[in-house]
Design an enzyme around this catalytic site. Structure first.
Site, PDB file in Angstrom:
ATOM      1  N   PHE A  79     -61.034  21.603  19.227  1.00  0.00           N
ATOM      2  CA  PHE A  79     -61.318  23.026  19.413  1.00  0.00           C
ATOM      3  C   PHE A  79     -60.001  23.768  19.586  1.00  0.00           C
ATOM      4  CE2 PHE A  79     -62.153  26.847  21.845  1.00  0.00           C
ATOM      5  CZ  PHE A  79     -63.249  27.385  21.187  1.00  0.00           C
ATOM      6  N   ASP A 119     -51.870  21.556  20.740  1.00  0.00           N
ATOM      7  CA  ASP A 119     -52.629  22.606  21.413  1.00  0.00           C
ATOM      8  C   ASP A 119     -52.806  22.192  22.864  1.00  0.00           C
ATOM      9  OD1 ASP A 119     -54.651  24.131  22.559  1.00  0.00           O
ATOM     10  OD2 ASP A 119     -55.843  24.252  20.726  1.00  0.00           O
ATOM     11  N   LYS A 174     -54.351  29.836  29.166  1.00  0.00           N
ATOM     12  CA  LYS A 174     -55.199  29.514  30.311  1.00  0.00           C
ATOM     13  C   LYS A 174     -54.427  29.431  31.627  1.00  0.00           C
ATOM     14  CE  LYS A 174     -59.127  27.534  27.829  1.00  0.00           C
ATOM     15  NZ  LYS A 174     -60.072  28.626  28.127  1.00  0.00           N
TER      16      LYS A 174
END
Length: 400
Positions: free
Chosen positions: A141, A226, A255
């Site tokens: 993802f 990522d 994040k």
């Protein structure tokens, strides 16, 4: 109710009437937080074990974060990319110092935007070297924007928005032989997560990322990691790829970096840091001084309070505690540091999430058979133990 605010039910009804139905109606309406606890609009208290999806690194209302944001917003809140602001420079320098390798930074607002930047770097690399395709992992993802979504190996959210203009080839995650077969001298870049977050917190097998680095070195493909969820201490290292002793060509962050403020970053190492020329990319809010000040406060606090060691210690304690819960619904625990998944024996994760909420704990049903646990990095041993102690009853209720 708390204060003079509306009730949870009222806010949920208004939410449903006002917003696109992309999230359904969330079951909790937090209005206040302190440390690792939040209170909802009706006054109920919860131990927050998801931290805004691994975002609230320092928990809620941490004094260092409050002070940094308050001070910066009182000085200057926005400048745009037409001007330089000191917090963004300090933050870029600090990140490069933690990475300990020559690199350049692009600041963005989110993980998806950081990955869009990485993808544009990879496209430019491909065009200048005659490379035509990209490799990513099944069940990976990378975001919901079209570029990031094209790299996302989840057909359930990807296929309905295709076809995509890029040639993306998906391989099983954690299989070095499949990676070696897929990556040739025609491959522009390989996009991987050091642990697959949305797939259910799935760590790689030992040696996988050393093999990925080796195949990219052999073929000239860029290795793009990522670390939107996994970085900034979440796994007990500043960056999860440090578990494997490698350096990527491109790294994406977001994040936990901002501790609750929106920020993202794309880091290009070596030659990858100078692929772009002036005007090739941009972001109005990227490097915003308030978000950058927040990120600096997060990094300073993690270092000052030795939170990396704390994450390793409490993460191991929490994982061991969950692992010893003998319940028919619980299969095992997996993950690193304070980024764990309680893997279930059936697709009961939504029921477990709901039962945990009723017991005063916020967790996330990240997959039908997996509960994601990603608390603030400041969670105490006592707080972690309280969840372990409550877990058998939660699982029993969810099984009923």
């Amino acid at each position: 109710m708390t204060g003079q605010g509306a009730s949870a039910g009222s806010l949920q009804q208004r939410f449903e009437a006002s917003f696109m139905p992309t999230y359904g109606v969330p079951p909790v309406v937090p209005v206040r937080g302190e440390g690792c606890h939040v209170w909802d609009a009706d006054g109920a208290r919860y131990l927050d074990l998801i931290a805004g999806i691994a975002v609230s690194s320092l928990g809620h209302a941490h004094p260092a974060l409050v002070e940094a944001v308050t001070r910066q917003v009182g000085a200057i809140a926005h400048t745009s990319n037409l001007f330089v602001n000191e917090p963004e420079v300090l933050l870029a320098e600090r990140l490069l110092g933690l990475l300990k390798a020559p690199a350049r930074v692009f600041m963005a607002n989110s993980g998806a935007e950081a990955n869009e930047c990485a993808l544009k770097l990879a496209i430019r690399h491909g065009k200048t070297t005659g490379r035509t395709y990209f490799v990513a992992a099944e069940n990976g993802f990378h975001g919901r924007t079209l570029g990031a979504l094209s790299l996302t190996g989840k057909p359930s959210i990807r296929d309905q928005f295709g076809p995509f203009p890029l040639d993306i080839r998906f391989v099983p995650y954690g299989d070095p032989d499949a990676l070696k077969q897929a990556v040739t001298e025609d491959c522009a870049a390989v996009f991987l997560e050091p642990t697959q977050g949305e797939a259910g917190v799935v760590p790689p097998p030992a040696g996988y990322f050393a093999a990925a680095r080796e195949v990219c070195d052999a073929t000239g493909a860029l290795l793009v990691l990522d670390e939107i969820q996994s970085a900034i201490g979440r796994t007990g290292h500043w960056f999860a790829h440090q578990h494997d002793g490698i350096i990527p060509d491109v790294l994406t962050l977001a994040k936990g970096l901002g501790g609750g403020l929106p920020i993202g970053a794309c880091v290009g190492f070596g030659d990858a840091g100078t692929i772009f020329a002036k005007g090739d990319h941009g972001s109005t809010f990227g490097g915003n001084p308030v978000s950058s000040a927040a990120a600096l406060a997060v990094l300073d606090t993690i270092e000052r309070d030795d939170l990396l060691d704390h994450v390793r210690t409490i993460g191991a304690r929490l994982a061991a505690g969950i692992d010893t819960v003998g319940h028919p619904l619980l299969a095992r625990v997996r993950g690193r540091g304070l980024w764990l998944a309680a893997v279930l024996t059936s697709d009961a994760a939504p029921a477990v999430q709901a039962a945990a909420q009723r017991a005063g704990f916020l967790v996330n049903a990240v997959q039908p058979d997996a509960i994601r646990i990603a608390p603030p990095l400041v969670i105490t041993a006592e707080q972690a133990d309280s969840f372990v102690e409550a877990l058998p009853a939660i699982l029993t209720e969810a099984s009923g």
